[in-house]
Scaffold this motif. Structure first.
Motif, PDB file in Angstrom:
ATOM      1  N   ASP A  69       0.814  -1.211   0.000  1.00 54.33           N
ATOM      2  CA  ASP A  69       0.000   0.000   0.000  1.00 54.33           C
ATOM      3  C   ASP A  69       0.852   1.268   0.000  1.00 54.33           C
ATOM      4  OD1 ASP A  69      -0.823   0.110   3.581  1.00 54.33           O
ATOM      5  OD2 ASP A  69       1.074  -0.133   2.515  1.00 54.33           O
ATOM      6  N   GLY A  70       2.148   1.101  -0.354  1.00 56.45           N
ATOM      7  CA  GLY A  70       3.032   2.257  -0.405  1.00 56.45           C
ATOM      8  C   GLY A  70       3.715   2.594   0.896  1.00 56.45           C
ATOM      9  N   LYS A  88      -6.423   0.726   4.793  1.00 56.11           N
ATOM     10  CA  LYS A  88      -7.711   1.251   4.413  1.00 56.11           C
ATOM     11  C   LYS A  88      -8.454   0.164   3.622  1.00 56.11           C
ATOM     12  CE  LYS A  88      -6.087   6.040   4.074  1.00 56.11           C
ATOM     13  NZ  LYS A  88      -5.914   7.233   3.189  1.00 56.11           N
ATOM     14  N   GLU A  89      -9.751   0.334   3.490  1.00 59.83           N
ATOM     15  CA  GLU A  89     -10.507  -0.649   2.741  1.00 59.83           C
ATOM     16  C   GLU A  89      -9.997  -0.698   1.303  1.00 59.83           C
ATOM     17  OE1 GLU A  89     -14.671   0.051   2.699  1.00 59.83           O
ATOM     18  OE2 GLU A  89     -15.156  -1.980   2.022  1.00 59.83           O
ATOM     19  N   GLY A  90      -9.824  -1.901   0.792  1.00 56.40           N
ATOM     20  CA  GLY A  90      -9.335  -2.054  -0.572  1.00 56.40           C
ATOM     21  C   GLY A  90      -8.677  -3.395  -0.779  1.00 56.40           C
ATOM     22  N   THR A  91      -8.120  -3.584  -1.969  1.00 58.99           N
ATOM     23  CA  THR A  91      -7.420  -4.811  -2.332  1.00 58.99           C
ATOM     24  C   THR A  91      -5.952  -4.479  -2.554  1.00 58.99           C
ATOM     25  OG1 THR A  91      -9.390  -5.730  -3.381  1.00 58.99           O
ATOM     26  CG2 THR A  91      -7.283  -6.737  -3.950  1.00 58.99           C
ATOM     27  N   TYR A  92      -5.050  -5.240  -1.939  1.00 58.97           N
ATOM     28  CA  TYR A  92      -3.616  -4.946  -1.963  1.00 58.97           C
ATOM     29  C   TYR A  92      -2.830  -6.188  -2.366  1.00 58.97           C
ATOM     30  CZ  TYR A  92      -5.376  -1.049   0.826  1.00 58.97           C
ATOM     31  OH  TYR A  92      -6.082   0.023   1.263  1.00 58.97           O
ATOM     32  N   GLN A  93      -1.734  -5.951  -3.059  1.00 62.81           N
ATOM     33  CA  GLN A  93      -0.833  -7.031  -3.443  1.00 62.81           C
ATOM     34  C   GLN A  93       0.370  -6.992  -2.505  1.00 62.81           C
ATOM     35  OE1 GLN A  93      -1.810  -9.259  -5.755  1.00 62.81           O
ATOM     36  NE2 GLN A  93      -3.679  -8.014  -5.914  1.00 62.81           N
ATOM     37  N   SER A  94       0.255  -7.709  -1.400  1.00 60.30           N
ATOM     38  CA  SER A  94       1.369  -7.755  -0.453  1.00 60.30           C
ATOM     39  C   SER A  94       2.434  -8.729  -0.948  1.00 60.30           C
ATOM     40  CB  SER A  94       0.871  -8.195   0.923  1.00 60.30           C
ATOM     41  OG  SER A  94       0.459  -9.549   0.893  1.00 60.30           O
ATOM     42  N   GLU A 111      -2.540 -11.648  -2.272  1.00 56.74           N
ATOM     43  CA  GLU A 111      -3.560 -10.602  -2.257  1.00 56.74           C
ATOM     44  C   GLU A 111      -4.164 -10.456  -0.864  1.00 56.74           C
ATOM     45  OE1 GLU A 111      -6.390  -9.780  -5.686  1.00 56.74           O
ATOM     46  OE2 GLU A 111      -7.731 -10.761  -4.243  1.00 56.74           O
ATOM     47  N   VAL A 112      -4.338  -9.218  -0.445  1.00 58.91           N
ATOM     48  CA  VAL A 112      -5.005  -8.912   0.819  1.00 58.91           C
ATOM     49  C   VAL A 112      -6.237  -8.074   0.504  1.00 58.91           C
ATOM     50  CG1 VAL A 112      -4.828  -7.784   3.059  1.00 58.91           C
ATOM     51  CG2 VAL A 112      -2.831  -8.956   2.092  1.00 58.91           C
ATOM     52  N   LEU A 113      -7.386  -8.615   0.860  1.00 59.03           N
ATOM     53  CA  LEU A 113      -8.642  -7.911   0.631  1.00 59.03           C
ATOM     54  C   LEU A 113      -9.154  -7.376   1.960  1.00 59.03           C
ATOM     55  CD1 LEU A 113     -11.069  -7.118  -1.141  1.00 59.03           C
ATOM     56  CD2 LEU A 113     -12.032  -9.382  -0.661  1.00 59.03           C
ATOM     57  N   VAL A 114      -9.237  -6.057   2.062  1.00 63.44           N
ATOM     58  CA  VAL A 114      -9.771  -5.413   3.269  1.00 63.44           C
ATOM     59  C   VAL A 114     -11.147  -4.856   2.916  1.00 63.44           C
ATOM     60  CG1 VAL A 114      -9.406  -3.680   5.045  1.00 63.44           C
ATOM     61  CG2 VAL A 114      -7.444  -4.874   4.049  1.00 63.44           C
ATOM     62  N   SER A 115     -12.162  -5.569   3.378  1.00 66.13           N
ATOM     63  CA  SER A 115     -13.527  -5.175   3.064  1.00 66.13           C
ATOM     64  C   SER A 115     -14.345  -5.190   4.335  1.00 66.13           C
ATOM     65  CB  SER A 115     -14.138  -6.147   2.045  1.00 66.13           C
ATOM     66  OG  SER A 115     -15.522  -5.939   1.908  1.00 66.13           O
ATOM     67  N   PHE A 116     -15.157  -4.178   4.496  1.00 61.65           N
ATOM     68  CA  PHE A 116     -15.954  -4.099   5.699  1.00 61.65           C
ATOM     69  C   PHE A 116     -17.363  -4.651   5.498  1.00 61.65           C
ATOM     70  CE2 PHE A 116     -12.563  -2.354   7.752  1.00 61.65           C
ATOM     71  CZ  PHE A 116     -12.083  -1.187   7.176  1.00 61.65           C
ATOM     72  N   PHE A 144     -16.197 -11.504  -0.558  1.00 58.98           N
ATOM     73  CA  PHE A 144     -15.734 -10.504   0.406  1.00 58.98           C
ATOM     74  C   PHE A 144     -15.012 -11.123   1.612  1.00 58.98           C
ATOM     75  CE2 PHE A 144     -19.787  -8.955  -1.411  1.00 58.98           C
ATOM     76  CZ  PHE A 144     -19.255  -7.998  -2.258  1.00 58.98           C
ATOM     77  N   ALA A 145     -14.863 -12.436   1.656  1.00 63.11           N
ATOM     78  CA  ALA A 145     -14.216 -13.101   2.800  1.00 63.11           C
ATOM     79  C   ALA A 145     -12.703 -13.040   2.659  1.00 63.11           C
ATOM     80  CB  ALA A 145     -14.668 -14.541   2.911  1.00 63.11           C
ATOM     81  N   LEU A 146     -12.030 -13.038   3.802  1.00 65.83           N
ATOM     82  CA  LEU A 146     -10.572 -13.085   3.835  1.00 65.83           C
ATOM     83  C   LEU A 146     -10.083 -14.409   4.390  1.00 65.83           C
ATOM     84  CD1 LEU A 146      -7.955 -11.554   3.308  1.00 65.83           C
ATOM     85  CD2 LEU A 146      -8.114 -10.604   5.614  1.00 65.83           C
ATOM     86  N   PHE A 147     -10.729 -14.903   5.437  1.00 64.94           N
ATOM     87  CA  PHE A 147     -10.346 -16.191   6.016  1.00 64.94           C
ATOM     88  C   PHE A 147     -11.568 -16.791   6.689  1.00 64.94           C
ATOM     89  CE2 PHE A 147     -10.048 -13.265   9.489  1.00 64.94           C
ATOM     90  CZ  PHE A 147     -10.220 -13.979  10.658  1.00 64.94           C
ATOM     91  N   TYR A 148     -11.403 -18.011   7.170  1.00 63.06           N
ATOM     92  CA  TYR A 148     -12.512 -18.658   7.877  1.00 63.06           C
ATOM     93  C   TYR A 148     -11.966 -19.575   8.963  1.00 63.06           C
ATOM     94  CZ  TYR A 148     -11.592 -22.753   4.829  1.00 63.06           C
ATOM     95  OH  TYR A 148     -11.022 -23.804   4.166  1.00 63.06           O
ATOM     96  N   ASP A 149     -12.800 -19.816   9.968  1.00 56.15           N
ATOM     97  CA  ASP A 149     -12.489 -20.738  11.062  1.00 56.15           C
ATOM     98  C   ASP A 149     -13.366 -21.972  10.931  1.00 56.15           C
ATOM     99  OD1 ASP A 149     -10.701 -18.933  12.183  1.00 56.15           O
ATOM    100  OD2 ASP A 149     -12.223 -18.023  13.480  1.00 56.15           O
ATOM    101  N   VAL A 150     -12.767 -23.135  11.212  1.00 56.65           N
ATOM    102  CA  VAL A 150     -13.525 -24.391  11.169  1.00 56.65           C
ATOM    103  C   VAL A 150     -13.512 -25.013  12.554  1.00 56.65           C
ATOM    104  CG1 VAL A 150     -13.792 -26.646  10.086  1.00 56.65           C
ATOM    105  CG2 VAL A 150     -12.823 -24.745   8.774  1.00 56.65           C
ATOM    106  N   TYR A 151     -14.702 -25.261  13.097  1.00 59.05           N
ATOM    107  CA  TYR A 151     -14.875 -25.996  14.345  1.00 59.05           C
ATOM    108  C   TYR A 151     -15.305 -27.410  13.947  1.00 59.05           C
ATOM    109  CZ  TYR A 151     -14.903 -21.335  16.433  1.00 59.05           C
ATOM    110  OH  TYR A 151     -14.571 -20.057  16.828  1.00 59.05           O
ATOM    111  N   PHE A 152     -14.408 -28.397  14.178  1.00 54.35           N
ATOM    112  CA  PHE A 152     -14.660 -29.736  13.670  1.00 54.35           C
ATOM    113  C   PHE A 152     -15.588 -30.561  14.547  1.00 54.35           C
ATOM    114  CE2 PHE A 152     -11.117 -28.536  11.034  1.00 54.35           C
ATOM    115  CZ  PHE A 152     -11.422 -29.150   9.825  1.00 54.35           C
TER     116      PHE A 152
END
Length: 535
Positions: A69-70, A88-94, A111-116, A144-152
């Motif tokens: 993001d500079g 800030k909200e947006g899509t970034y190439q980390s 890719e990092v997606l920051v979405s509210f 719009f998801a970035l990650f998820y949790d799994v409860y097995f």
């Protein structure tokens, strides 16, 4: 911070050398750059845009992150650590920048997606592993998801396992059964999206692939009890009535797409009996071999039974959900006082008792002898057209080593029919290095003769170090490998390879290493002769 980076590198190198033995030569230039680099990126669920990076990879000592993001890059931090950044909200190439012990770096863009916005259109796919019992894999994707949790849903395992959106996560249950799996998908928003599903974790009850094919062996070097590779002792009974049924045990001959194998169910103890008045003398054999597959047994005890002085057992560990190839020295039985000249029965006992099922194939005794008796073909190329590393037919260049320190193979200088050969036993991979680099720009082919009774694949690498004479991963100083699948066993295989087949070997002017490897890794033997470049 640059000073700190170099200090950390020196400390890591010092620790590396201090852990090495005094008489070992450590070739750090041969250490590969970090590999399989990625990062778990999680976002604080408060609309702040704070993202935490947890990098992971192989051969990494430290990381730093270019946030995309500079803003300035992070400082280096050690493997296993994390770093946070507010977007800030947006899509970034980390960029995840990973450094290894030698200072080599690998960069991976993620890719990092920051979405509210909360995740939408959540799709969850759950599958059983086809080869590993009770192993379940979950893959969740959502807009719009970035990650998820799994409860097995297994008792006593309340903590979730996290994964990036669209990636898979696996879990192996303690017991087979139906579980409620809950997936919670998260974005940068406080609100989450979740889905629950009941799913049955299943036992893998039988192998899905055949046991390894035994090598070619002369008939006089094998006494086969069961299997399709060799001729079995006639009249053998694979389920004699020793009372196993009273222990709940049973048997069948399992057919896997035409490949038959013994299947002992709820194995307590199980006998194999040769025909009446038939015995086998295995005193001239070196090993008894068998391949065993199980989903739930921990160990198998194998006994040879003599007609004159009883039986003696040997216990071996088993690896669940895969074939375990077992080779027991006959001396493991004779050292216990067993006479092996009149074996008429075998016995198997499972651990836990009557608690699991096994599939057994390729039961045979064998003599571990090499049948190589003929020399490799005599080369016919004129000496003026050859750069020879090893051949009785030519003058050879000076070789610094025929077995690099990083090889686990055993090298024996021997001869066959009066012709010098190199013999590598327990071959994983081995490097050959000349005293000075080889300029093969005037050559068109690489030649080697190789013999093995048990390899199923043979691989050759040529390594050009480049003009500076130091391997550093840049330019043309790379390993260029060729694979030869299913080479003929029990005979000399002459490989005359155009150098153009070594894709990427461009200059050929500074060849500093030749590397041999093959399959089965770490357990087969090869003979090498007539190693040279030619026009």
């Amino acid at each position: 911070m640059k000073k700190l980076h170099y200090i950390l590198s020196l400390v890591v190198l010092a620790l590396f050398f201090s852990c090495s033995s005094d008489d070992s030569n450590v070739d750090l230039e041969g250490v590969s750059a970090p590999a399989n680099i990625s990062a778990l990126t999680t976002v604080t669920q408060d609309n702040s845009g704070k993202v935490t990076f947890l990098p992971k990879g192989e051969g990494v000592t430290q990381y730093k992150i270019n946030y995309g993001d500079g803003s300035p890059e992070s400082d280096y931090f050690p493997s296993g650590g994390t770093v946070t950044h507010v977007y800030k909200e947006g899509t970034y190439q980390s960029k995840i920048i990973a450094m290894g012990i030698t200072g080599k770096k690998t960069e991976v863009t993620q890719e990092v997606l920051v979405s509210f916005r909360a995740p939408e259109n959540l799709v969850v796919v759950i599958t059983n592993d086809l080869s590993v019992s009770k192993k379940v894999t979950v893959k969740a994707t959502a807009d719009f998801a970035l990650f998820y949790d799994v409860y097995f849903g297994e008792a006593g395992k309340p903590d979730p396992i996290s994964a990036n959106n669209g990636e898979s996560v696996s879990y192996t249950y303690q017991a087979a059964g139906v579980y409620t799996i809950r997936v919670v998908s998260k974005s940068a928003a406080i609100k989450t999206t979740e889905k629950s599903q009941e799913f049955e974790a299943k036992l893998v009850l039988n192998p899905t692939t055949s046991a390894p094919t035994p090598p070619n062996r002369a008939a006089g070097n094998v006494i086969s009890i069961y299997g399709s590779k060799y001729t079995n002792v006639a009249g053998t009974n694979y389920f004699p009535d020793w009372g196993q049924a009273g222990q709940g045990s049973s048997w069948t001959e399992f057919d896997l797409n035409g490949d038959k194998m013994l299947n002992y169910i709820k194995l307590s103890y199980q006998g194999i009996a040769l025909a009446d008045n038939v015995t086998v003398d295995v005193s001239g054999m070196d090993y008894i071999h068998m391949d065993v597959w199980t989903a739930d047994l921990q160990k198998i005890e194998t006994s040879l039974i003599s007609k004159t002085n009883g039986e003696k057992p040997v216990v071996k560990d088993l690896t669940a959900n895969q074939w375990t190839s077992i080779d027991i020295p006959i001396s493991a039985f004779t050292s216990q006082g067993l006479t092996v000249a009149d074996i008429f029965q075998l016995k198997f006992v499972g651990t836990p008792w009557a608690g699991g099922t096994v599939f057994i194939d390729n039961i045979y005794f064998y003599k571990d002898v090499e049948t190589l008796s003929t020399a490799a073909p005599t080369p016919t190329k004129p000496a003026s057209d050859v750069i020879s590393l090893f051949s009785d037919a030519y003058s050879n260049i000076a070789i610094q080593t025929w077995r690099t320190d990083w090889s686990a193979a055993t090298l024996e200088e021997t001869a066959v029919a009066g012709n010098a050969v190199k013999k590598y036993s327990d071959l994983n991979f081995v490097g050959i290095e000349p005293v000075t680099t080889i300029d093969a720009t005037g050559m068109t082919h690489f030649h080697v003769d190789v013999w093995s009774s048990d390899f199923t694949e043979f691989r050759i690498k040529l390594v050009d170090f480049g003009a500076n004479g130091v391997y550093n991963g840049g330019g043309d100083d790379k390993e260029h490998e060729l694979k030869f699948t299913a080479p003929a066993q029990g005979q000399w295989v002459s490989l005359d390879i155009p150098l153009s087949d070594f894709t990427g070997l461009t200059t050929r002017a500074h060849i500093a290493q030749l590397i041999y490897s093959g399959t089965p890794t770490g357990s087969h033997t090869i003979y090498i002769d007539n190693v040279y470049f030619h026009k």
